[in-house]
Design a protein around this motif. Structure first.
Motif, PDB file in Angstrom:
ATOM      1  N   GLY A 112       0.822  -1.198   0.000  1.00  0.00           N
ATOM      2  CA  GLY A 112       0.000   0.000   0.000  1.00  0.00           C
ATOM      3  C   GLY A 112       0.860   1.253   0.000  1.00  0.00           C
ATOM      4  O   GLY A 112       2.048   1.208  -0.297  1.00  0.00           O
ATOM      5  N   ARG A 113       0.250   2.349   0.374  1.00  0.00           N
ATOM      6  CA  ARG A 113       0.937   3.627   0.358  1.00  0.00           C
ATOM      7  C   ARG A 113       1.910   3.756   1.518  1.00  0.00           C
ATOM      8  O   ARG A 113       1.762   3.093   2.554  1.00  0.00           O
ATOM      9  N   TRP A 114       2.837   4.648   1.350  1.00  0.00           N
ATOM     10  CA  TRP A 114       3.839   4.914   2.370  1.00  0.00           C
ATOM     11  C   TRP A 114       3.171   5.317   3.674  1.00  0.00           C
ATOM     12  O   TRP A 114       2.261   6.166   3.685  1.00  0.00           O
ATOM     13  N   GLY A 115       3.565   4.701   4.760  1.00  0.00           N
ATOM     14  CA  GLY A 115       3.053   5.042   6.073  1.00  0.00           C
ATOM     15  C   GLY A 115       1.842   4.247   6.518  1.00  0.00           C
ATOM     16  O   GLY A 115       1.411   4.377   7.672  1.00  0.00           O
ATOM     17  N   ALA A 116       1.274   3.445   5.635  1.00  0.00           N
ATOM     18  CA  ALA A 116       0.124   2.635   6.026  1.00  0.00           C
ATOM     19  C   ALA A 116       0.557   1.542   6.982  1.00  0.00           C
ATOM     20  O   ALA A 116       1.687   1.047   6.927  1.00  0.00           O
ATOM     21  N   GLY A 117      -0.352   1.133   7.843  1.00  0.00           N
ATOM     22  CA  GLY A 117      -0.052   0.111   8.831  1.00  0.00           C
ATOM     23  C   GLY A 117      -0.214  -1.297   8.304  1.00  0.00           C
ATOM     24  O   GLY A 117      -0.522  -1.523   7.136  1.00  0.00           O
ATOM     25  N   ALA A 118      -0.013  -2.253   9.197  1.00  0.00           N
ATOM     26  CA  ALA A 118      -0.049  -3.658   8.810  1.00  0.00           C
ATOM     27  C   ALA A 118      -1.410  -4.080   8.264  1.00  0.00           C
ATOM     28  O   ALA A 118      -1.500  -4.996   7.441  1.00  0.00           O
ATOM     29  N   ALA A 119      -2.471  -3.446   8.713  1.00  0.00           N
ATOM     30  CA  ALA A 119      -3.816  -3.795   8.247  1.00  0.00           C
ATOM     31  C   ALA A 119      -4.232  -3.021   7.005  1.00  0.00           C
ATOM     32  O   ALA A 119      -5.362  -3.163   6.535  1.00  0.00           O
ATOM     33  N   GLY A 120      -3.335  -2.225   6.492  1.00  0.00           N
ATOM     34  CA  GLY A 120      -3.590  -1.534   5.240  1.00  0.00           C
ATOM     35  C   GLY A 120      -3.930  -0.076   5.430  1.00  0.00           C
ATOM     36  O   GLY A 120      -3.642   0.495   6.484  1.00  0.00           O
ATOM     37  N   PRO A 121      -4.526   0.562   4.406  1.00  0.00           N
ATOM     38  CA  PRO A 121      -5.092  -0.078   3.224  1.00  0.00           C
ATOM     39  C   PRO A 121      -4.045  -0.531   2.203  1.00  0.00           C
ATOM     40  O   PRO A 121      -2.971   0.032   2.146  1.00  0.00           O
ATOM     41  N   TYR A 122      -4.398  -1.561   1.440  1.00  0.00           N
ATOM     42  CA  TYR A 122      -3.555  -2.113   0.403  1.00  0.00           C
ATOM     43  C   TYR A 122      -4.131  -1.730  -0.966  1.00  0.00           C
ATOM     44  O   TYR A 122      -5.338  -1.691  -1.150  1.00  0.00           O
ATOM     45  N   GLU A 123      -3.215  -1.449  -1.873  1.00  0.00           N
ATOM     46  CA  GLU A 123      -3.643  -0.941  -3.178  1.00  0.00           C
ATOM     47  C   GLU A 123      -3.086  -1.721  -4.366  1.00  0.00           C
ATOM     48  O   GLU A 123      -3.578  -1.543  -5.484  1.00  0.00           O
ATOM     49  N   TYR A 124      -2.060  -2.527  -4.140  1.00  0.00           N
ATOM     50  CA  TYR A 124      -1.434  -3.246  -5.243  1.00  0.00           C
ATOM     51  C   TYR A 124      -1.285  -4.714  -4.854  1.00  0.00           C
ATOM     52  O   TYR A 124      -0.950  -5.033  -3.714  1.00  0.00           O
ATOM     53  N   TRP A 125      -1.543  -5.575  -5.826  1.00  0.00           N
ATOM     54  CA  TRP A 125      -1.478  -7.017  -5.584  1.00  0.00           C
ATOM     55  C   TRP A 125      -0.650  -7.692  -6.661  1.00  0.00           C
ATOM     56  O   TRP A 125      -0.595  -7.245  -7.818  1.00  0.00           O
ATOM     57  N   GLY A 126      -0.012  -8.808  -6.289  1.00  0.00           N
ATOM     58  CA  GLY A 126       0.694  -9.632  -7.246  1.00  0.00           C
ATOM     59  C   GLY A 126      -0.265 -10.548  -7.994  1.00  0.00           C
ATOM     60  O   GLY A 126      -1.484 -10.435  -7.845  1.00  0.00           O
ATOM     61  N   GLN A 127       0.295 -11.454  -8.757  1.00  0.00           N
ATOM     62  CA  GLN A 127      -0.512 -12.360  -9.564  1.00  0.00           C
ATOM     63  C   GLN A 127      -1.052 -13.534  -8.771  1.00  0.00           C
ATOM     64  O   GLN A 127      -2.000 -14.192  -9.204  1.00  0.00           O
ATOM     65  N   GLY A 128      -0.453 -13.805  -7.643  1.00  0.00           N
ATOM     66  CA  GLY A 128      -0.951 -14.875  -6.782  1.00  0.00           C
ATOM     67  C   GLY A 128      -0.228 -16.196  -6.981  1.00  0.00           C
ATOM     68  O   GLY A 128       0.346 -16.463  -8.031  1.00  0.00           O
ATOM     69  N   THR A 129      -0.273 -17.011  -5.939  1.00  0.00           N
ATOM     70  CA  THR A 129       0.294 -18.359  -5.984  1.00  0.00           C
ATOM     71  C   THR A 129      -0.670 -19.310  -5.294  1.00  0.00           C
ATOM     72  O   THR A 129      -1.235 -18.988  -4.249  1.00  0.00           O
ATOM     73  N   GLN A 130      -0.875 -20.472  -5.890  1.00  0.00           N
ATOM     74  CA  GLN A 130      -1.860 -21.422  -5.379  1.00  0.00           C
ATOM     75  C   GLN A 130      -1.295 -22.213  -4.205  1.00  0.00           C
ATOM     76  O   GLN A 130      -0.167 -22.741  -4.277  1.00  0.00           O
ATOM     77  N   VAL A 131      -2.077 -22.305  -3.151  1.00  0.00           N
ATOM     78  CA  VAL A 131      -1.773 -23.165  -2.015  1.00  0.00           C
ATOM     79  C   VAL A 131      -2.921 -24.156  -1.871  1.00  0.00           C
ATOM     80  O   VAL A 131      -4.082 -23.746  -1.760  1.00  0.00           O
ATOM     81  N   THR A 132      -2.601 -25.431  -1.902  1.00  0.00           N
ATOM     82  CA  THR A 132      -3.611 -26.475  -1.774  1.00  0.00           C
ATOM     83  C   THR A 132      -3.228 -27.391  -0.618  1.00  0.00           C
ATOM     84  O   THR A 132      -2.116 -27.917  -0.594  1.00  0.00           O
TER      85      THR A 132
END
Length: 121
Positions: free
Chosen positions: A98-118
């Motif tokens: 997320g943006r500079w200074g945001a805490g651990a709970a966010g807010p989040y603004e950018y995400w990766g493509q993801g990885t599957q966990v089964t």
């Protein structure tokens, strides 16, 4: 532009462990939070763990005590260590920032493509 690349997903039996890694690059820094979301089929994406600019952490109730999030501010990477995995942990896991200074709970603004966990029972 922010780039987030996850690695480390896979198939594991219940009770096992997996370690996810995230490499962040572009317009991000150690002052931005790094977190992990997951999305299971038919469910909304949820934040499961995050670490803020000051090292503070957040965990959802469903993973507290089993997952550990950490970051390396020099390498701008994050790791999610997942222990005692359960079938209900099965999902696509996404690294986020997320943006500079945001805490651990966010807010989040950018995400990766993801990885599957089964997790098999």
């Amino acid at each position: 532009q922010v780039q987030l690349v996850e690695s480390g997903g896979g198939l594991v039996q219940a009770g096992g462990s997996l370690r996810l890694s995230c490499a962040a690059s572009g317009r991000t820094s150690s002052g931005c939070p790094l977190g992990w979301f997951r999305q299971a089929p038919g469910k909304e994406r949820e934040l499961v763990a995050g670490v803020g600019w000051n090292g503070g952490t957040y965990y959802s109730d469903s993973v507290k005590g089993r997952f550990t999030v950490s970051r390396d501010n020099v390498k701008n990477t994050a790791v999610l260590q997942m222990n005692d995995l359960r079938p209900e942990d099965t999902a696509v896991y996404y690294c986020a920032t997320g943006r500079w200074g945001a805490g651990a709970a966010g807010p989040y603004e950018y995400w990766g493509q993801g990885t599957q966990v089964t997790v098999s029972s």
